[in-house]
Design a protein around this motif. Structure first.
Motif, PDB file in Angstrom:
ATOM      1  N   ASP A 128      11.475  -7.543  50.344  1.00 13.33           N
ATOM      2  CA  ASP A 128      11.887  -6.152  50.216  1.00 13.33           C
ATOM      3  C   ASP A 128      12.756  -5.803  51.408  1.00 13.33           C
ATOM      4  O   ASP A 128      12.665  -6.431  52.468  1.00 13.33           O
ATOM      5  N   GLU A 131      16.086   0.743  51.637  1.00 10.71           N
ATOM      6  CA  GLU A 131      17.153   1.299  50.812  1.00 10.71           C
ATOM      7  C   GLU A 131      18.287   1.831  51.689  1.00 10.71           C
ATOM      8  O   GLU A 131      19.464   1.673  51.363  1.00 10.71           O
ATOM      9  N   ILE A 150      11.248   1.510  45.309  1.00 11.45           N
ATOM     10  CA  ILE A 150      10.089   2.355  45.529  1.00 11.45           C
ATOM     11  C   ILE A 150      10.545   3.448  46.493  1.00 11.45           C
ATOM     12  O   ILE A 150      10.881   3.158  47.649  1.00 11.45           O
ATOM     13  N   TYR A 153       9.058   4.769  50.726  1.00 10.00           N
ATOM     14  CA  TYR A 153       8.138   3.656  50.977  1.00 10.00           C
ATOM     15  C   TYR A 153       7.644   3.608  52.421  1.00 10.00           C
ATOM     16  O   TYR A 153       6.491   3.312  52.681  1.00 10.00           O
ATOM     17  N   GLY A 163      13.379   4.524  51.018  1.00 12.64           N
ATOM     18  CA  GLY A 163      12.823   3.708  49.944  1.00 12.64           C
ATOM     19  C   GLY A 163      12.945   2.241  50.290  1.00 12.64           C
ATOM     20  O   GLY A 163      13.588   1.871  51.278  1.00 12.64           O
ATOM     21  N   THR A 164      12.319   1.411  49.477  1.00 16.66           N
ATOM     22  CA  THR A 164      12.473  -0.034  49.653  1.00 16.66           C
ATOM     23  C   THR A 164      12.953  -0.638  48.341  1.00 16.66           C
ATOM     24  O   THR A 164      12.584  -0.178  47.260  1.00 16.66           O
ATOM     25  N   ILE A 166      13.063  -4.007  46.030  1.00 21.61           N
ATOM     26  CA  ILE A 166      12.290  -5.224  45.813  1.00 21.61           C
ATOM     27  C   ILE A 166      13.190  -6.252  45.127  1.00 21.61           C
ATOM     28  O   ILE A 166      13.788  -5.968  44.089  1.00 21.61           O
TER      29      ILE A 166
END
Length: 177
Positions: A128, A131, A150, A153, A163-164, A166
């Motif tokens: 991951d 973002e 996500i 995160y 966010g992350t 994946i």
């Protein structure tokens, strides 16, 4: 810059110090690698001592990228996963010194991590990345597939949520689909 040399790192005070300084620098420059700014050098050193002890037990491989004698990058290949996941590994803590970014260091580290994953019979990699300001472009150029995002995160090192993303990558043809 001389040719980049990649090697597995072993635990020693010199290695802890070099990794710790690089981690503190990365966090100070906004790198979302699980730590908040300001990151005390002692906390970074404790993280790397534990990580390298885990490598000594065969639970992970910590790779270092060198320009001459200088450690300029690192990535960790996590191997110690649950019993129902013996076929996969995770990529973690991809870090490149600010002075050496955009020179192929991360690409060389990732290629060696992939080679070692295959050598350890791990044909599926997951990772991951943040973002905001993460390494999504690198991972996509290296053939990783985005699974999803996500939101909210983790906190960024200087505050605020990110966010992350994946990602996954199948390393070998013929591996189960």
């Amino acid at each position: 810059m001389s040719p980049i040399r990649i090697e597995a790192l072993t635990s020693s005070p010199v290695v802890w110090t070099a990794l710790s300084e690089m981690l503190v620098e990365t966090v100070a420059h906004g790198g979302s690698v699980s730590f908040m700014h300001p990151l005390p050098l002692a906390a970074a050193e404790m993280f790397w001592r534990d990580s390298l002890a885990s490598a000594g037990r065969g639970e992970r491989i910590v790779l270092g990228a060198f320009d001459g004698d200088d450690l300029i990058g690192t990535v960790t290949l996590l191997l110690d996963l649950p019993p129902n996941q013996p076929h996969r590994a995770e990529i973690a803590k991809m870090i490149t010194r600010v002075s050496h970014r955009h020179r192929g260091v991360a690409t060389a580290l990732l290629r060696e991590a992939e080679r070692l994953a295959i050598a350890h019979r791990r044909w599926l990699l997951v990772l991951d990345t943040a973002e905001d300001e993460g390494a999504a472009g690198l991972y996509e150029r290296m053939g990783f597939n985005l699974t999803g995002v996500i939101p909210d995160y983790a906190f960024k090192p200087h505050g605020g949520l990110t966010g992350t993303l994946i990602y996954w990558k199948r390393l070998q043809e013929g591996a189960p689909a």
